[in-house]
Design an enzyme around this catalytic site. Sequence first.
Site, PDB file in Angstrom:
ATOM      1  CG  ASP A 171       5.407  51.958  40.597  1.00 11.71           C
ATOM      2  OD1 ASP A 171       5.542  53.093  40.092  1.00 11.71           O
ATOM      3  OD2 ASP A 171       5.304  51.767  41.834  1.00 11.71           O
ATOM      4  CG  PHE A 197      10.654  48.613  38.278  1.00 15.92           C
ATOM      5  CD1 PHE A 197      12.037  48.741  38.170  1.00 15.92           C
ATOM      6  CD2 PHE A 197       9.912  48.405  37.125  1.00 15.92           C
ATOM      7  CE1 PHE A 197      12.661  48.672  36.926  1.00 15.92           C
ATOM      8  CE2 PHE A 197      10.516  48.339  35.882  1.00 15.92           C
ATOM      9  CZ  PHE A 197      11.901  48.474  35.785  1.00 15.92           C
ATOM     10  NE  ARG A 250       1.005  51.696  46.238  1.00 18.78           N
ATOM     11  CZ  ARG A 250       1.482  52.648  47.006  1.00 18.78           C
ATOM     12  NH1 ARG A 250       0.751  53.125  48.003  1.00 18.78           N
ATOM     13  NH2 ARG A 250       2.687  53.145  46.807  1.00 18.78           N
ATOM     14  CB  CYS A 281       7.183  58.688  39.389  1.00 20.13           C
ATOM     15  SG  CYS A 281       8.832  57.977  39.518  1.00 20.13           S
ATOM     16  CG  ASP A 297      12.940  46.451  43.809  1.00 16.53           C
ATOM     17  OD1 ASP A 297      12.035  47.274  43.584  1.00 16.53           O
ATOM     18  OD2 ASP A 297      14.127  46.780  44.006  1.00 16.53           O
ATOM     19  CG  ASN A 307      18.308  44.796  35.870  1.00 17.58           C
ATOM     20  OD1 ASN A 307      17.358  45.224  35.233  1.00 17.58           O
ATOM     21  ND2 ASN A 307      19.461  45.455  35.957  1.00 17.58           N
TER      22      ASN A 307
END
Length: 410
Positions: free
Chosen positions: A314, A243, A227, A354, A265, A293
């Site tokens: 992300d 996101f 970040r 992730c 988001d 979305n």
Amino acid sequence: MKAARPYPRITITPKGERALTGGHPWVYEGEVLELSDPVEDGALVDVVSRKGSWLGCGFYNSASKIRVRVVTRNANDNPSGDAFWARRLRYAWDYRKAVMGETDSRCCRLIFGEADGFPGLTVDRFESVLVAQVLSLGMERLKARLFPLLADMLRQDGQDIRGIYERNDAALREREGMTQSKGWFPLPGETPPERTDVDITENGIVYTVDFENGQKTGFFLDQKYNRLAVAKLARGRTVLDCFTHTGSFALNAARGGAKRVTAVDVSEFAVQCAAENARRNGLDGVMDCVCANVFDLLPQLAEQPRTYDFIILDPPAFTKSRRTIHNAMTGYKEINYRAMKLLPRGGYLATCSCSHFASEELFVKMLRDAARDAGVQLRQIEARQQCADHPILWGVEETNYLKFFIFQVV
């Protein structure tokens, strides 16, 4: 083995032996040849080769595909005793103080499972609250001894610890033969806090962490320094944070001097949290929060005049198994392709995954394919990983999960 040991022995295949000697701490059900004596699930066993060579000691669970989670390869260790675990807790805390420093270790991952020698255990620190998730039966049986040791160790080191909250509401527990639950762990003789949220400060930004209802343990600590990398590039730019969850990347970009930030988001609750975080940090004047979305929004933005010169992707893990990796890479490619098409020449893209199943090799190939299809070239600025409080243990690929790239589109 030079001396008699008190644990039953489990004999494993040559394949399992190669994995253990290579550094991986798991023995899978298909690698088990023989168990010398009956053993209770969650109890300790010694792991030996077909020739009888001692390979390690760990927690056994007949209900799990991971039959043994090895906790030590030193035959002189006594994992039945508190001294062994107290020493290991001290190693973990000393490491965090060294790599995170006094300020950042107030909000960090204290225990990162196998990477710290605590298989199936996660402990995050949010100022005065520890939030734990126990995903292995061995740790479940040990926690009544382990958690008081952890609290005492930190307090003796001058840390203000008011309670330990358990987020054991993960479906993975059922595969280990455990039930789901959440609530305060009863530290002996103590009354837990009344509130299940706590204020933290990360990179100068204040958040309220709802560790009872938030995702995972309540806040994602692994992107802390990623970040900051985004914040350094954001000054004067118009930023789209996709996101956004509770707005962490967007907030860092806004604090870094972005001209305008849009945080997106699909969760209305997440968008409300992001908007509240922007307000309380005095950043609502430059930050908008939108419920949409991302897969729908990016194509819609392509029909409009170019607006953003910095896009952040992300997403949550698109895959949690090897079976769905193809669909996951398709999803990653879609959003990255769309973002590359939206950005002007000279614009910036921060993108990550992730999921450890989406390996760096697969992720890089996807980025190359997306750039080719978008008709752009990528100039790499940084390739980053998870924060150092989520250490990568070589030989244990599951600990190496976060891929994070920053590019300029040229």
